[in-house]
Write a protein that holds these residues in place. Structure first.
Motif, PDB file in Angstrom:
ATOM      1  N   LEU A 278       0.820  -1.210   0.000  1.00 13.09           N
ATOM      2  CA  LEU A 278       0.000   0.000   0.000  1.00 13.09           C
ATOM      3  C   LEU A 278       0.853   1.259   0.000  1.00 13.09           C
ATOM      4  O   LEU A 278       0.491   2.270  -0.613  1.00 13.09           O
ATOM      5  CB  LEU A 278      -0.920  -0.010   1.219  1.00 13.09           C
ATOM      6  CG  LEU A 278      -2.040  -1.057   1.188  1.00 13.09           C
ATOM      7  CD1 LEU A 278      -2.610  -1.259   2.582  1.00 13.09           C
ATOM      8  CD2 LEU A 278      -3.132  -0.647   0.240  1.00 13.09           C
ATOM      9  N   ALA A 279       1.995   1.218   0.676  1.00 11.15           N
ATOM     10  CA  ALA A 279       2.852   2.402   0.768  1.00 11.15           C
ATOM     11  C   ALA A 279       3.381   2.814  -0.604  1.00 11.15           C
ATOM     12  O   ALA A 279       3.371   3.992  -0.962  1.00 11.15           O
ATOM     13  CB  ALA A 279       4.006   2.136   1.729  1.00 11.15           C
ATOM     14  N   ILE A 280       3.841   1.838  -1.393  1.00 11.92           N
ATOM     15  CA  ILE A 280       4.359   2.141  -2.737  1.00 11.92           C
ATOM     16  C   ILE A 280       3.259   2.740  -3.601  1.00 11.92           C
ATOM     17  O   ILE A 280       3.464   3.723  -4.321  1.00 11.92           O
ATOM     18  CB  ILE A 280       4.936   0.867  -3.391  1.00 11.92           C
ATOM     19  CG1 ILE A 280       6.163   0.383  -2.630  1.00 11.92           C
ATOM     20  CG2 ILE A 280       5.279   1.124  -4.857  1.00 11.92           C
ATOM     21  CD1 ILE A 280       6.743  -0.914  -3.157  1.00 11.92           C
ATOM     22  N   GLY A 281       2.065   2.167  -3.525  1.00 10.19           N
ATOM     23  CA  GLY A 281       0.948   2.669  -4.315  1.00 10.19           C
ATOM     24  C   GLY A 281       0.592   4.099  -3.962  1.00 10.19           C
ATOM     25  O   GLY A 281       0.312   4.917  -4.846  1.00 10.19           O
ATOM     26  N   VAL A 282       0.605   4.421  -2.675  1.00 12.62           N
ATOM     27  CA  VAL A 282       0.260   5.776  -2.239  1.00 12.62           C
ATOM     28  C   VAL A 282       1.313   6.776  -2.719  1.00 12.62           C
ATOM     29  O   VAL A 282       0.978   7.864  -3.190  1.00 12.62           O
ATOM     30  CB  VAL A 282       0.125   5.829  -0.702  1.00 12.62           C
ATOM     31  CG1 VAL A 282       0.040   7.270  -0.213  1.00 12.62           C
ATOM     32  CG2 VAL A 282      -1.099   5.047  -0.253  1.00 12.62           C
ATOM     33  N   VAL A 283       2.579   6.398  -2.629  1.00 11.01           N
ATOM     34  CA  VAL A 283       3.650   7.295  -3.071  1.00 11.01           C
ATOM     35  C   VAL A 283       3.566   7.542  -4.572  1.00 11.01           C
ATOM     36  O   VAL A 283       3.595   8.688  -5.038  1.00 11.01           O
ATOM     37  CB  VAL A 283       5.028   6.717  -2.698  1.00 11.01           C
ATOM     38  CG1 VAL A 283       6.142   7.530  -3.360  1.00 11.01           C
ATOM     39  CG2 VAL A 283       5.217   6.714  -1.187  1.00 11.01           C
ATOM     40  N   VAL A 284       3.422   6.468  -5.358  1.00 11.75           N
ATOM     41  CA  VAL A 284       3.341   6.603  -6.817  1.00 11.75           C
ATOM     42  C   VAL A 284       2.086   7.381  -7.208  1.00 11.75           C
ATOM     43  O   VAL A 284       2.121   8.243  -8.089  1.00 11.75           O
ATOM     44  CB  VAL A 284       3.356   5.217  -7.496  1.00 11.75           C
ATOM     45  CG1 VAL A 284       3.117   5.357  -8.999  1.00 11.75           C
ATOM     46  CG2 VAL A 284       4.682   4.516  -7.239  1.00 11.75           C
ATOM     47  N   GLY A 285       0.969   7.074  -6.551  1.00 10.30           N
ATOM     48  CA  GLY A 285      -0.266   7.787  -6.851  1.00 10.30           C
ATOM     49  C   GLY A 285      -0.156   9.269  -6.541  1.00 10.30           C
ATOM     50  O   GLY A 285      -0.630  10.115  -7.319  1.00 10.30           O
TER      51      GLY A 285
ATOM     52  N   ILE B 177       2.608  11.101  -6.455  1.00  8.44           N
ATOM     53  CA  ILE B 177       3.509  11.719  -7.440  1.00  8.44           C
ATOM     54  C   ILE B 177       2.782  11.924  -8.763  1.00  8.44           C
ATOM     55  O   ILE B 177       2.910  12.980  -9.405  1.00  8.44           O
ATOM     56  CB  ILE B 177       4.766  10.839  -7.644  1.00  8.44           C
ATOM     57  CG1 ILE B 177       5.613  10.839  -6.370  1.00  8.44           C
ATOM     58  CG2 ILE B 177       5.581  11.340  -8.833  1.00  8.44           C
ATOM     59  CD1 ILE B 177       6.794   9.892  -6.422  1.00  8.44           C
ATOM     60  N   THR B 178       1.996  10.929  -9.173  1.00  7.34           N
ATOM     61  CA  THR B 178       1.218  11.056 -10.407  1.00  7.34           C
ATOM     62  C   THR B 178       0.252  12.230 -10.316  1.00  7.34           C
ATOM     63  O   THR B 178       0.104  13.011 -11.263  1.00  7.34           O
ATOM     64  CB  THR B 178       0.432   9.764 -10.682  1.00  7.34           C
ATOM     65  OG1 THR B 178       1.330   8.656 -10.743  1.00  7.34           O
ATOM     66  CG2 THR B 178      -0.339   9.860 -11.994  1.00  7.34           C
ATOM     67  N   ALA B 179      -0.419  12.362  -9.169  1.00 10.85           N
ATOM     68  CA  ALA B 179      -1.355  13.465  -8.978  1.00 10.85           C
ATOM     69  C   ALA B 179      -0.652  14.810  -9.048  1.00 10.85           C
ATOM     70  O   ALA B 179      -1.176  15.770  -9.625  1.00 10.85           O
ATOM     71  CB  ALA B 179      -2.064  13.310  -7.638  1.00 10.85           C
ATOM     72  N   MET B 180       0.555  14.884  -8.471  1.00  6.15           N
ATOM     73  CA  MET B 180       1.310  16.145  -8.490  1.00  6.15           C
ATOM     74  C   MET B 180       1.723  16.518  -9.909  1.00  6.15           C
ATOM     75  O   MET B 180       1.669  17.682 -10.299  1.00  6.15           O
ATOM     76  CB  MET B 180       2.535  16.023  -7.596  1.00  6.15           C
ATOM     77  CG  MET B 180       2.206  15.931  -6.117  1.00  6.15           C
ATOM     78  SD  MET B 180       3.671  15.652  -5.093  1.00  6.15           S
ATOM     79  CE  MET B 180       2.908  15.391  -3.483  1.00  6.15           C
ATOM     80  N   VAL B 181       2.136  15.508 -10.694  1.00  5.27           N
ATOM     81  CA  VAL B 181       2.537  15.777 -12.082  1.00  5.27           C
ATOM     82  C   VAL B 181       1.343  16.275 -12.896  1.00  5.27           C
ATOM     83  O   VAL B 181       1.443  17.246 -13.653  1.00  5.27           O
ATOM     84  CB  VAL B 181       3.127  14.501 -12.718  1.00  5.27           C
ATOM     85  CG1 VAL B 181       3.341  14.702 -14.217  1.00  5.27           C
ATOM     86  CG2 VAL B 181       4.443  14.128 -12.042  1.00  5.27           C
ATOM     87  N   ILE B 182       0.190  15.611 -12.727  1.00  6.71           N
ATOM     88  CA  ILE B 182      -1.013  16.021 -13.452  1.00  6.71           C
ATOM     89  C   ILE B 182      -1.436  17.425 -13.034  1.00  6.71           C
ATOM     90  O   ILE B 182      -1.807  18.253 -13.869  1.00  6.71           O
ATOM     91  CB  ILE B 182      -2.148  15.010 -13.201  1.00  6.71           C
ATOM     92  CG1 ILE B 182      -1.817  13.678 -13.865  1.00  6.71           C
ATOM     93  CG2 ILE B 182      -3.480  15.539 -13.722  1.00  6.71           C
ATOM     94  CD1 ILE B 182      -2.809  12.567 -13.571  1.00  6.71           C
TER      95      ILE B 182
END
Length: 486
Positions: free
Chosen positions: A368-375, A377-382
């Motif tokens: 879950l931790a990896i998913g939250v971090v990647v998610g 970062i994706t949100a910040m880029v968008i």
């Protein structure tokens, strides 16, 4: 001055908390054993860890009613160390990881939760529901046929029993009825006892059996840091989820420090460490309706009492009963509204993508931790791309100059294109750049403004920057002319 009586002393509340703690304790046993297997340690190590984590966090944690115990994410982090170096190094890692969590919590790491977008939170919830469901699948494959009617019967009891009364949690009724049925009828199905031996004595404190040298520290430190970060991420996300469910606010800093204290104590007692357990927390909060620290404490206390006093009976609980509980928890945890066609149609494409990325990464990695971090970062880029396109530059010719009015947030993503919005060759000798409707956020924007000024100066033209607000003016004054390579 009157002293306010704790909520759990109210008889109705106490009953809810006691029954909730009992249901969670029953559900913790097979989970703790499974995670012990993943970590490569004796099942009793995981069970003792669940006991100490739940009991300690009940006193020092910042989120009442949340359950902390041995978890799969923590097991995956420490498994390589336990496999290659033994239980002593694992225990030392748990203690050091707990100390890291105390330090990180004291430094305010919990405040980073404000940067987790709602779309990531929804993805987190849906992903954990999927993981809870997938974790039950092995218990329904290649098993004796009576498992299936028992599983179906457990689901039916939990769905229909609340219509008769909610005084007793339906999962507890389902577990008791199915256990009594299998024992009375002599039905041979997989049971809790098949998963591993239960503890026969309370854990005792001790010092990790490792050499206290720099070599040991350098070996366990990377594992301990990963342990601390994964544990804090899952615990703080779970705390935020419980906040939303109960419409109350928790103390995230206290929770972060409390997780560290609980892990230090767990390590001293020879446990494998842990963090917040999402599935068991949902049982406690959503299914049982618990709201206080009493249920958390009793979950740990009942767990050890069930193992030590009622071990022979607990060992005969059919796994089908516990699987039915967890499947219903998974179904209730999933945010079905988030994937409804109407919701998806109204939601921005970027936010749907962030939710999907979070779910996909979590399910693929089981972390879950990896998913939250990647998610996140994706949100910040968008978000950065979206805001970058909101910057507008309009030009207006005046008597002896041209005025460029800039509107929007100026930062690294938007200011890169700013340089190309000016007509350096054909503009008059005096250029005014009006930033009254803009805001400078970073050094990249100052560098871009310097580049614009330099291009005009190379053509013998002057540039005046006006309209800077207080923050933008301070940043421009500090950095202008200092960013070019010497």
């Amino acid at each position: 001055m009157s002293i306010r009586r704790p909520a759990w002393l109210v008889p109705r509340v106490a009953r809810t908390e006691i029954l909730g703690g009992l249901v969670v304790a029953l559900a913790l046993i097979p989970e703790a054993i499974s995670f012990s297997v993943i970590a490569g340690v004796d099942p009793r190590v995981g069970l003792c860890a669940s006991f100490t984590m739940a009991v300690v966090i009940a006193f020092v944690g910042g989120r009442p009613a949340m359950i902390s115990a041995a978890t799969g994410a923590i097991a995956l982090v420490v498994a390589p160390l336990a496999r290659e170096h033994g239980i002593g190094y694992l225990v030392a890692t748990v203690v050091l990881g707990g100390l890291f969590q105390i330090v990180l919590g004291s430094l305010g790491v919990a405040k980073l939760m404000r940067f987790v977008p709602r779309s990531v939170m929804v993805g987190f919830v849906n992903a954990l529901a999927i993981l809870i469901f997938l974790a039950q699948a092995p218990e329904l494959i290649d098993v004796p046929w009576p498992v299936y009617p028992l599983f179906a019967g457990g689901l039916a009891l939990m769905v229909f029993f609340p219509r008769l009364t909610k005084a007793v949690p339906a999962p507890l009724v389902s577990i008791v009825v199915l256990t009594a049925l299998t024992i009375a009828a002599g039905i041979a199905v997989p049971t809790v006892g098949d998963r591993g031996a239960l503890p026969s004595a309370l854990p005792v404190p001790g010092i990790p059996d490792v050499p206290f040298t720099f070599g040991t520290l350098s070996l366990i430190a990377p594992y301990a840091l990963a342990f601390a970060l994964v544990g804090l991420m899952e615990s703080l996300m779970t705390a935020k989820l419980v906040d939303d469910i109960t419409d109350t606010r928790s103390n995230k800093t206290r929770e972060a420090v409390g997780q560290g204290v609980a892990n230090v104590v767990t390590g001293i007692f020879g446990g494998m460490g842990g963090c917040a357990m999402i599935g068991q927390t949902m049982i406690n909060v959503k299914v049982a309706g618990s709201r206080t620290r009493l249920s958390t404490f009793l979950a740990g206390a009942f767990l050890m009492m069930l193992c030590l006093v009622f071990g022979p009976v607990v060992s005969r609980i059919p796994m089908a009963a516990l699987v039915a509980v967890m499947v219903l928890v998974a179904f209730g945890t999933f945010d079905w509204h988030s994937i409804a066609p109407g919701t998806l149609k109204r939601m921005p494409v970027g936010e749907v993508a962030v939710m999907a990325v979070t779910v996909g990464i979590v399910v693929a990695t089981s972390n879950l931790a990896i998913g939250v971090v990647v998610g996140s970062i994706t949100a910040m880029v968008i978000f950065a791309r979206r805001v970058a396109h909101l910057v507008e530059v309009t030009a207006a010719r005046e008597s002896d100059n041209v005025r460029y009015s800039v509107t929007g947030a100026l930062f690294f993503a938007s200011s890169n294109d700013l340089v190309y919005q000016f007509d350096y060759a054909d503009d008059p000798a005096r250029v005014v750049i009006d930033l009254s409707a803009a805001h400078i956020w970073d050094a990249s924007t100052v560098a871009a403004l310097d580049a614009i000024t330099t291009k005009y100066k190379a053509r013998g033209k002057t540039v005046e920057i006006v309209g800077l607000n207080k923050h933008s003016a301070a940043m421009h004054e500090t950095l202008s002319g200092e960013l070019a390579a010497s």
